[in-house]
Design an enzyme around this catalytic site. Structure first.
Site, mmCIF file in Angstrom:
data_model
loop_
_atom_site.group_PDB
_atom_site.id
_atom_site.type_symbol
_atom_site.label_atom_id
_atom_site.label_comp_id
_atom_site.label_asym_id
_atom_site.label_seq_id
_atom_site.Cartn_x
_atom_site.Cartn_y
_atom_site.Cartn_z
ATOM 1 N N GLN A 71 0.490 -1.097 0.318
ATOM 2 C CA GLN A 71 -0.357 -0.361 -0.131
ATOM 3 C C GLN A 71 0.594 0.871 0.038
ATOM 4 O OE1 GLN A 71 -3.099 -1.689 3.478
ATOM 5 N NE2 GLN A 71 -3.917 0.577 2.225
ATOM 6 N N HIS A 72 0.366 2.443 -0.465
ATOM 7 C CA HIS A 72 0.923 3.410 0.105
ATOM 8 C C HIS A 72 1.544 4.621 -0.497
ATOM 9 C CE1 HIS A 72 -1.616 3.537 3.997
ATOM 10 N NE2 HIS A 72 -0.802 2.864 3.787
ATOM 11 N N ASP A 242 -2.552 -4.741 -0.242
ATOM 12 C CA ASP A 242 -1.955 -6.062 0.166
ATOM 13 C C ASP A 242 -2.723 -6.144 1.123
ATOM 14 O OD1 ASP A 242 -1.236 -4.019 1.601
ATOM 15 O OD2 ASP A 242 0.957 -4.978 1.445
#
Length: 472
Positions: A71-72, A242
């Site tokens: 992520q991110h 994820d």
């Protein structure tokens, strides 16, 4: 048999599983490592994906594919679809000051929680874009589109699949048009500029952070199809982050809490309504099914065990054996495992500490147990922050393979722990999402083990005192 592929592009590697769409039975798999570091050119992800797909026997007989990813992270593309600079990953903390500035500018943590369900920390994409605008303005001006790691891989895969399923032809495949960029609710909810409550981008927050509003990926629903709908070949699912894929892969539903011990440690549940925690401890994410995924993330998890094993000069299996030789509570030895800073609590510049060291506790066994207990104490605090009494706690991730972790977890969490058999649950969740484009999957996890042991509250009491000492 109809086959589907699930891809997990994690921080450390890319895993591919090929499964039967109806039953989930594993047919074949492959993996390839990623370079280390907190910034990386996305081309390394693509190379690893191609190698993992080839090791898994290719996709020629696969009917649908989905990509889950870390992520991110921030991936910036220019007008031609070329990468502007190396991607900043979720665990790159250089944007910690930018995060603090953004929180203050909007009026505090409560304003952010109300706007997007989460309070930005250095991991969030919006903070990395502020850092880019302030420190690399030329690169910021070149940025025509911004996406996440899984978005970028799904986009590249859409272009590659348009050429057919011969992986050898994909290596030099040009990037497709930017308007094919797509994401899903789950991963979009970790950017800091998409609201799970409204299901819409907050471009005003993006502009305030970055000074412009570049092209953003379309946000697809759980049954959406990425890529060109008219293209032949395997269907391409939206993919997801994820943690959202792990929830799918382990079959988590309302009432379940999942504790995932990977590079980061995450604790998350499945909820029917969005959340907004003004303290910032709980990120109010969306999931990959249309529900929501309140989540607490600690920066330090499996690597704590890697570091302890290195200090003790042993492998991970021997570290587990050592930890089980020491008494509960490690004889008073406490390890605060902020080895890479920390995200929850939000202490990006914190360092790790060992307290309670005496002649009696200066042994490899005590250090091993203190490392396991310290890692688990951070996750137990995350479970407390969720504010829910779970019907079931599922322990997954690489560190969950440690027998010491499994046996010590109930003493720290104070509840029995269900441990599914070792598996690639993020990749499995992606495969399940791909299967849902074709059928109603009936996938079941067999041989889940339950671990129980008397709670040892003194471990967490001592850990709380130690963290207060360190943070003071």
């Amino acid at each position: 048999m109809t086959l589907v592929a699930g891809i997990d592009s994690s921080t450390q590697s890319c895993k591919v599983v090929i499964r039967d769409a109806e039953t989930g039975a594993l047919v074949r798999q492959g993996r390839s490592a990623h370079p280390a570091g907190t910034e990386i050119h996305p081309s390394h992800w693509w190379t690893a994906l191609l190698r993992a797909v080839e090791e898994a026997g290719g996709l020629a007989d696969v009917a649908a594919v989905s990509v889950a990813g870390q992520q991110h992270g921030m991936v910036c593309l220019d007008e031609a679809g070329e990468v502007v600079r190396d991607a900043l990953l979720w665990n790159d903390t250089r944007s910690a000051r930018a995060a603090a500035d953004l929180v203050a500018e909007l009026g505090g943590p409560g304003a952010w929680a109300e706007a997007v369900g989460s309070v930005p920390v250095a991991a969030f994409t919006v903070t990395k874009l502020r850092w880019l605008a302030e420190h690399e303005p030329a690169n910021a001006r070149r940025t025509a589109a911004v996406c996440l790691p899984h978005d970028w891989l799904t986009w590249r895969l859409a272009g590659a699949l348009a050429l057919g399923t011969d992986v050898a032809a994909w290596h030099d495949a040009p990037p497709p048009a930017l308007d094919l960029l797509a994401t899903d609710r789950g991963d979009a909810s970790g950017t800091g500029y998409w609201s799970p409550a409204t299901g819409a981008y907050r471009t005003d927050l993006l502009k305030a952070a970055f000074g412009a509003v570049p092209l953003l990926p379309r946000v697809l629903g759980p049954a959406g199809r990425a890529g060109d709908p008219a293209a032949a070949g395997p269907l391409l699912a939206p993919g997801t982050g994820d943690n959202m894929a792990a929830a799918l892969g382990v079959g988590a539903g309302p009432g379940d809490v999942v504790v995932s011990l990977g590079t980061s440690g995450t604790v998350f549940g499945v909820a029917e309504t969005p959340s907004a925690d003004a303290t910032g401890a709980v990120a109010g994410f969306a999931d990959a099914t249309g529900r929501f995924l309140p989540l607490v993330c600690t920066l330090n998890a499996a690597r704590v065990l890697d570091a302890a094993a290195g200090l003790a000069g042993v492998g991970l299996d021997e570290l587990s054996e050592l930890a089980l030789r020491a008494p509960a509570g490690s004889g008073g030895l406490t390890l605060v495992p902020y080895l890479e800073g920390e995200r929850t609590p939000n202490r990006p510049t914190a360092t790790g500490s060992v307290l309670g060291l005496t002649l009696a506790t200066a042994t490899p066994a005590h250090l091993a147990r203190a490392a396991v207990e310290g890692m688990l104490c951070g996750l137990a605090g995350a479970l407390d922050a969720l504010g829910t009494r779970p019907e079931r706690v599922l322990l997954i991730g690489g560190a969950a393979r440690s027998e010491a972790v499994r046996r010590i977890a109930p003493t720290v969490f104070g509840v029995p722990i269900a441990v599914p058999p070792p598996g690639e649950y993020v990749a499995d969740g992606a495969a399940r999402q791909a299967a849902a484009l074709l059928t109603t999957p009936d996938w079941r996890i067999e041989d889940t083990a339950t671990y129980d042991a008397p709670a040892a509250p003194e471990i967490r009491t001592r850990y709380a005192r130690a963290t207060a000492h360190v943070l003071d």
